[in-house]
Scaffold this active site. Structure first.
Site, PDB file in Angstrom:
ATOM      1  N   GLY A 118       0.833  -1.199   0.000  1.00  0.00           N
ATOM      2  CA  GLY A 118       0.000   0.000   0.000  1.00  0.00           C
ATOM      3  C   GLY A 118       0.868   1.250   0.000  1.00  0.00           C
ATOM      4  N   GLY A 171      -0.363   4.875  -1.155  1.00  0.00           N
ATOM      5  CA  GLY A 171      -1.427   5.553  -0.405  1.00  0.00           C
ATOM      6  C   GLY A 171      -0.927   6.746   0.403  1.00  0.00           C
ATOM      7  N   ASP A 226       2.315  -1.939  -4.363  1.00  0.00           N
ATOM      8  CA  ASP A 226       0.893  -1.590  -4.328  1.00  0.00           C
ATOM      9  C   ASP A 226       0.186  -2.401  -5.411  1.00  0.00           C
ATOM     10  OD1 ASP A 226      -0.416   1.351  -2.940  1.00  0.00           O
ATOM     11  OD2 ASP A 226      -1.641  -0.089  -4.054  1.00  0.00           O
ATOM     12  N   ILE A 227      -1.139  -2.245  -5.480  1.00  0.00           N
ATOM     13  CA  ILE A 227      -1.922  -3.043  -6.441  1.00  0.00           C
ATOM     14  C   ILE A 227      -1.805  -2.463  -7.852  1.00  0.00           C
ATOM     15  CG2 ILE A 227      -4.066  -1.730  -6.089  1.00  0.00           C
ATOM     16  CD1 ILE A 227      -3.994  -5.527  -6.364  1.00  0.00           C
ATOM     17  N   ASP A 264      -0.558  -7.907  -4.815  1.00  0.00           N
ATOM     18  CA  ASP A 264      -1.990  -7.919  -4.461  1.00  0.00           C
ATOM     19  C   ASP A 264      -2.095  -8.426  -3.032  1.00  0.00           C
ATOM     20  OD1 ASP A 264      -5.003  -9.592  -5.739  1.00  0.00           O
ATOM     21  OD2 ASP A 264      -4.606  -8.407  -3.920  1.00  0.00           O
ATOM     22  N   TYR A 305     -15.335  -0.273   8.375  1.00  0.00           N
ATOM     23  CA  TYR A 305     -13.900   0.006   8.545  1.00  0.00           C
ATOM     24  C   TYR A 305     -13.508  -0.155  10.016  1.00  0.00           C
ATOM     25  CZ  TYR A 305      -9.745   3.017   8.856  1.00  0.00           C
ATOM     26  OH  TYR A 305      -8.494   3.530   9.106  1.00  0.00           O
ATOM     27  N   LYS A 331     -11.010  -2.904  11.896  1.00  0.00           N
ATOM     28  CA  LYS A 331      -9.874  -2.489  12.731  1.00  0.00           C
ATOM     29  C   LYS A 331      -9.986  -3.102  14.132  1.00  0.00           C
ATOM     30  CE  LYS A 331      -7.662  -0.240   9.624  1.00  0.00           C
ATOM     31  NZ  LYS A 331      -6.405  -0.818   9.107  1.00  0.00           N
ATOM     32  N   ILE A 376      -5.284  11.870   9.666  1.00  0.00           N
ATOM     33  CA  ILE A 376      -3.929  12.302   9.353  1.00  0.00           C
ATOM     34  C   ILE A 376      -3.929  13.333   8.231  1.00  0.00           C
ATOM     35  CG2 ILE A 376      -1.660  11.555   8.512  1.00  0.00           C
ATOM     36  CD1 ILE A 376      -2.060   9.012  10.114  1.00  0.00           C
TER      37      ILE A 376
HETATM   38  C1  VAH Z   1     -10.772   7.652   7.849  1.00  0.00           C
HETATM   39  N1  VAH Z   1      -8.558   8.659   7.738  1.00  0.00           N
HETATM   40  O1  VAH Z   1     -11.236   8.776   7.827  1.00  0.00           O
HETATM   41  C2  VAH Z   1      -9.283   7.486   8.189  1.00  0.00           C
HETATM   42  C3  VAH Z   1      -9.066   7.342   9.677  1.00  0.00           C
HETATM   43  C4  VAH Z   1      -9.688   8.122  11.964  1.00  0.00           C
HETATM   44  C5  VAH Z   1      -9.907   8.294  10.506  1.00  0.00           C
HETATM   45  O2  VAH Z   1      -9.254   6.043  10.094  1.00  0.00           O
HETATM   46  O3  VAH Z   1     -11.449   6.699   7.609  1.00  0.00           O
END
Ligand code: VAH
Length: 320
Positions: free
Chosen positions: A6, A9, A32-33, A50, A140, A144, A170
């Protein structure tokens, strides 16, 4: 040797630059892909990998004699809500492949990013503790949260040296983020330079934990170079720097661009942001491996506007 999966990114690209400067270009393999970031592809060793294909990862690990993998490929919160099963498959399958390569001793060390997205609406939102109720409401966030459980399991059961950080939003200027909810805090600077106007997809008082990229890269390098015995948390460490609202970031921009204008038109990402903490308690990271942040909001705004002004003016010079 180091493999970054990745690497094209937002975080992966800056991690690649930093690790190349620390370890030397020939000891860092970016992958990366696809070839979608020329700054990465054309400046060092690059491979197509991949992350969802075990053989693809294993071939690259063996070809380059890799001992450390940074797994930076993932589908983020906003896109993950559009394609839940794709987000689950990419985020989980890639993690299992890397953890299993480590279990089989093909690699020695793994970095895997978690996120404040592991927290949900039932988590205390102010100064959220390391140990707290976690009921993530995004796909997501679920990936995690589950990924953290698997990292800790592989460490305890198979002695895999996997290390992880719960990144906040970030902010960076080199590579645009893709599909995140905190992306507004990057887009706003680009729009401020280009249009002096930003149509913000979050409400003005939406406070979120954020961090400048240099701090995030420092934390990633620090946790990976710390003694294994200092890493006492093998799920993932809370990590914090600053928290602010869209209104506050807009005010900081007006210090440099007085006629900057902003409008607030919340979309589906408002609900995602509402489920996350406002601020994070990262005392374990500060005590276990001496983490400390450097960049405050005014430093971020100054650096972002300076760099983007240069970047866009260079583009303007080239175009006219
Ligand atoms: C998002 N930048 O917005 C990521 C992050 C805490 C946010 O995990 O999904």
């Amino acid at each position: 040797k180091i493999l970054i999966i990745g690497a094209c990114g937002q975080i992966g690209s800056e991690l690649t630059f930093r690790l190349r400067s620390i370890h030397g270009d020939k000891n860092v393999i970016a992958s990366d892909i696809s070839y979608n970031n020329p700054d990465i592809v054309n400046t060092g060793i690059f491979e197509i990998v991949d992350a969802q294909d075990y053989a693809s990862v294993k071939v690259c690990v063996e070809k380059h004699n890799i001992d450390t993998v940074y797994l930076m490929a993932a589908m983020l919160s906003a896109t993950g809500e559009k394609y839940p099963m794709k987000a689950w498959d990419l985020n989980m399958t890639s993690l299992f492949h890397v953890l299993n390569l480590a279990r089989a001793k093909f690699i020695k060390k793994v970095f895997w990013p978690s996120s404040i997205a592991v927290f949900g609406t039932t988590t205390p939102t102010e100064y959220t503790p390391q140990y707290a109720v976690m009921e993530p409401s995004t796909v997501y966030g679920i990936t995690k949260q589950v990924g953290e459980r698997w990292c800790e399991y592989y460490h305890n059961k198979y002695d895999v040296d996997v290390r992880s950080l719960r990144y906040p939003g970030i902010i960076s200027w080199k590579t645009l983020p893709g599909g995140g909810t905190t992306d507004y805090a990057v887009e706003i600077y680009h729009e401020a330079i280009k249009e002096k106007f930003y149509d913000c997809f979050l409400k003005e008082d939406t406070e979120l934990p954020m961090m400048y990229m240099d701090d995030a890269i420092n934390a990633t390098v620090d946790i990976m170079t710390a003694k294994a015995s200092d890493i006492k948390i093998r799920s993932s460490y809370n990590l914090a720097a600053i928290s602010f609202t869209p209104k506050e970031i807009a005010e900081s921009i007006k210090n440099y661009i007085p006629d900057f204008k902003i409008e607030y038109n919340p979309d589906y990402r408002q609900e995602i942001a509402n489920s996350w903490p406002k601020s994070i308690n990262d005392s374990y990271a500060r005590q276990d491996w001496k983490w400390k942040h450097k960049f405050l909001l005014e430093d971020v705004t100054k650096e972002m506007l300076l760099q983007l002004d240069k970047k866009y003016n260079q583009i303007l010079k080239k175009s006219n």
